[in-house]
Design a protein around this motif. Structure first.
Motif, PDB file in Angstrom:
ATOM      1  N   GLN A  99       0.700  -1.248  -0.097  1.00  0.00           N
ATOM      2  CA  GLN A  99       0.082  -0.117   0.179  1.00  0.00           C
ATOM      3  C   GLN A  99       0.899   1.231   0.036  1.00  0.00           C
ATOM      4  N   THR A 100       0.536   2.167  -0.793  1.00  0.00           N
ATOM      5  CA  THR A 100       1.464   3.508  -0.701  1.00  0.00           C
ATOM      6  C   THR A 100       0.959   4.100   0.442  1.00  0.00           C
ATOM      7  N   CYS A 101       2.108   4.631   0.827  1.00  0.00           N
ATOM      8  CA  CYS A 101       1.795   5.867   2.136  1.00  0.00           C
ATOM      9  C   CYS A 101       2.652   6.617   2.019  1.00  0.00           C
ATOM     10  N   VAL A 102       2.619   7.976   2.537  1.00  0.00           N
ATOM     11  CA  VAL A 102       3.328   8.965   2.587  1.00  0.00           C
ATOM     12  C   VAL A 102       4.116   9.098   3.794  1.00  0.00           C
ATOM     13  N   VAL A 103       5.576   9.160   3.607  1.00  0.00           N
ATOM     14  CA  VAL A 103       6.622   9.279   4.766  1.00  0.00           C
ATOM     15  C   VAL A 103       7.249  10.658   4.616  1.00  0.00           C
ATOM     16  N   ALA A 104       7.375  11.188   5.859  1.00  0.00           N
ATOM     17  CA  ALA A 104       8.285  12.352   5.862  1.00  0.00           C
ATOM     18  C   ALA A 104       9.062  12.436   7.401  1.00  0.00           C
ATOM     19  N   ALA A 105      10.219  13.320   7.237  1.00  0.00           N
ATOM     20  CA  ALA A 105      11.094  13.416   8.377  1.00  0.00           C
ATOM     21  C   ALA A 105      11.117  14.795   8.943  1.00  0.00           C
ATOM     22  N   ALA A 106      11.105  14.720  10.258  1.00  0.00           N
ATOM     23  CA  ALA A 106      11.263  15.966  11.012  1.00  0.00           C
ATOM     24  C   ALA A 106      12.873  15.965  11.160  1.00  0.00           C
ATOM     25  N   ILE A 107      13.759  16.527  10.140  1.00  0.00           N
ATOM     26  CA  ILE A 107      15.112  16.554  10.408  1.00  0.00           C
ATOM     27  C   ILE A 107      15.501  17.646  11.457  1.00  0.00           C
ATOM     28  N   VAL A 108      16.380  17.275  12.310  1.00  0.00           N
ATOM     29  CA  VAL A 108      16.510  18.379  13.428  1.00  0.00           C
ATOM     30  C   VAL A 108      18.015  18.267  13.602  1.00  0.00           C
ATOM     31  N   ASP A 109      18.705  19.348  14.086  1.00  0.00           N
ATOM     32  CA  ASP A 109      20.179  19.397  14.152  1.00  0.00           C
ATOM     33  C   ASP A 109      20.634  18.244  15.060  1.00  0.00           C
ATOM     34  N   ARG A 110      19.824  17.936  15.974  1.00  0.00           N
ATOM     35  CA  ARG A 110      20.311  16.630  16.815  1.00  0.00           C
ATOM     36  C   ARG A 110      19.235  15.940  17.325  1.00  0.00           C
ATOM     37  N   LEU A 111      19.050  14.751  17.440  1.00  0.00           N
ATOM     38  CA  LEU A 111      18.071  13.950  17.820  1.00  0.00           C
ATOM     39  C   LEU A 111      17.937  13.814  19.409  1.00  0.00           C
ATOM     40  N   ASP A 112      18.973  14.038  20.163  1.00  0.00           N
ATOM     41  CA  ASP A 112      19.047  14.134  21.767  1.00  0.00           C
ATOM     42  C   ASP A 112      18.435  15.222  22.289  1.00  0.00           C
ATOM     43  N   ARG A 113      18.520  16.311  21.665  1.00  0.00           N
ATOM     44  CA  ARG A 113      18.092  17.649  22.030  1.00  0.00           C
ATOM     45  C   ARG A 113      17.880  18.592  20.736  1.00  0.00           C
ATOM     46  N   PRO A 114      16.718  18.336  20.172  1.00  0.00           N
ATOM     47  CA  PRO A 114      16.377  19.238  19.135  1.00  0.00           C
ATOM     48  C   PRO A 114      16.323  20.681  19.382  1.00  0.00           C
ATOM     49  N   ALA A 115      16.762  21.409  18.384  1.00  0.00           N
ATOM     50  CA  ALA A 115      16.765  22.833  18.668  1.00  0.00           C
ATOM     51  C   ALA A 115      16.257  23.242  17.206  1.00  0.00           C
ATOM     52  N   ARG A 116      16.923  23.180  16.179  1.00  0.00           N
ATOM     53  CA  ARG A 116      16.645  23.516  14.734  1.00  0.00           C
ATOM     54  C   ARG A 116      15.908  22.556  13.923  1.00  0.00           C
ATOM     55  N   LEU A 117      14.808  22.921  13.132  1.00  0.00           N
ATOM     56  CA  LEU A 117      14.236  21.807  12.515  1.00  0.00           C
ATOM     57  C   LEU A 117      14.252  22.424  10.963  1.00  0.00           C
ATOM     58  N   LEU A 118      14.310  21.243  10.058  1.00  0.00           N
ATOM     59  CA  LEU A 118      14.358  21.512   8.653  1.00  0.00           C
ATOM     60  C   LEU A 118      13.092  21.869   7.792  1.00  0.00           C
ATOM     61  N   ALA A 119      12.809  22.638   7.161  1.00  0.00           N
ATOM     62  CA  ALA A 119      11.641  23.008   6.376  1.00  0.00           C
ATOM     63  C   ALA A 119      12.026  23.139   4.893  1.00  0.00           C
ATOM     64  N   ALA A 120      11.296  22.674   4.169  1.00  0.00           N
ATOM     65  CA  ALA A 120      11.560  22.791   2.641  1.00  0.00           C
ATOM     66  C   ALA A 120      10.175  23.223   1.953  1.00  0.00           C
ATOM     67  N   ARG A 121      10.617  24.231   1.064  1.00  0.00           N
ATOM     68  CA  ARG A 121       9.362  24.901   0.164  1.00  0.00           C
ATOM     69  C   ARG A 121       9.253  24.055  -1.020  1.00  0.00           C
ATOM     70  N   ARG A 122       7.698  23.478  -1.106  1.00  0.00           N
ATOM     71  CA  ARG A 122       7.504  22.759  -2.460  1.00  0.00           C
ATOM     72  C   ARG A 122       7.442  23.582  -3.670  1.00  0.00           C
ATOM     73  N   THR A 123       7.669  23.029  -4.666  1.00  0.00           N
ATOM     74  CA  THR A 123       7.315  23.614  -6.245  1.00  0.00           C
ATOM     75  C   THR A 123       6.185  23.283  -6.683  1.00  0.00           C
TER      76      THR A 123
END
Ligand code: C5P
Length: 142
Positions: free
Chosen positions: A6-30
């Protein structure tokens, strides 16, 4: 169809560090036009027979040119998934970059690291906004 196919949509909350996240990566769609200019947690659809986590690693390599380590899943209200506008649902993982510098190679025209306390500062796709708001709430707020 078996769940495996089954198709599913997967995504990541990419952070600067997993143990103590401070920054989160956002991407702008085209694309598509309805979503162009809106920001998302990068990811995409699984291919037939592909395990969700493998699909996510592939998408992040293709779209951003990075290799990541996945952390825990960020569970949503639908059996752990997050609702999307379509019939599909979204599965979300924490992630940390282990190789490469993220660049908008495909599907995006900009990426941005959001500082702690500013994770809601971009025009997220509604589904992603719901998830990011909940991530902030669970972490005790910005
Ligand atoms: O990236 P892709 O077009 O394969 O994603 C399929 C659909 O999943 C998109 O049309 C979008 O509505 C949704 N999506 C989302 N949030 C993400 C990734 C995808 O809402 N982070």
């Amino acid at each position: 169809m078996s769940p495996k196919h089954q198709t599913c949509v997967v995504a990541a909350a990419i952070v600067d560090r997993l143990d103590r996240p401070a920054r989160l990566l956002a991407a702008r769609r085209t694309a598509p036009p309805a979503l162009a200019g809106q920001w998302e947690l990068p990811g995409g659809k699984t291919e037939p027979g592909e395990a969700p986590a493998d699909a996510l690693l592939r998408e992040l390599r293709e779209e951003l040119g990075v290799r990541v380590r996945l952390g825990a899943q960020i569970t949503g209200p639908l059996d752990g998934h997050w609702p999307l506008a379509s019939a599909l649902t979204l599965r979300l993982w924490w992630a940390e970059i282990v190789d490469g510098e993220p660049m908008p190679l495909q599907d995006h025209d900009q990426i941005r690291w959001l500082e702690a306390g500013r994770w809601l500062d971009v025009a997220w796709i509604p589904a992603d906004r719901t998830a990011v708001s909940e991530m902030v709430r669970r972490a005790g707020g910005p």
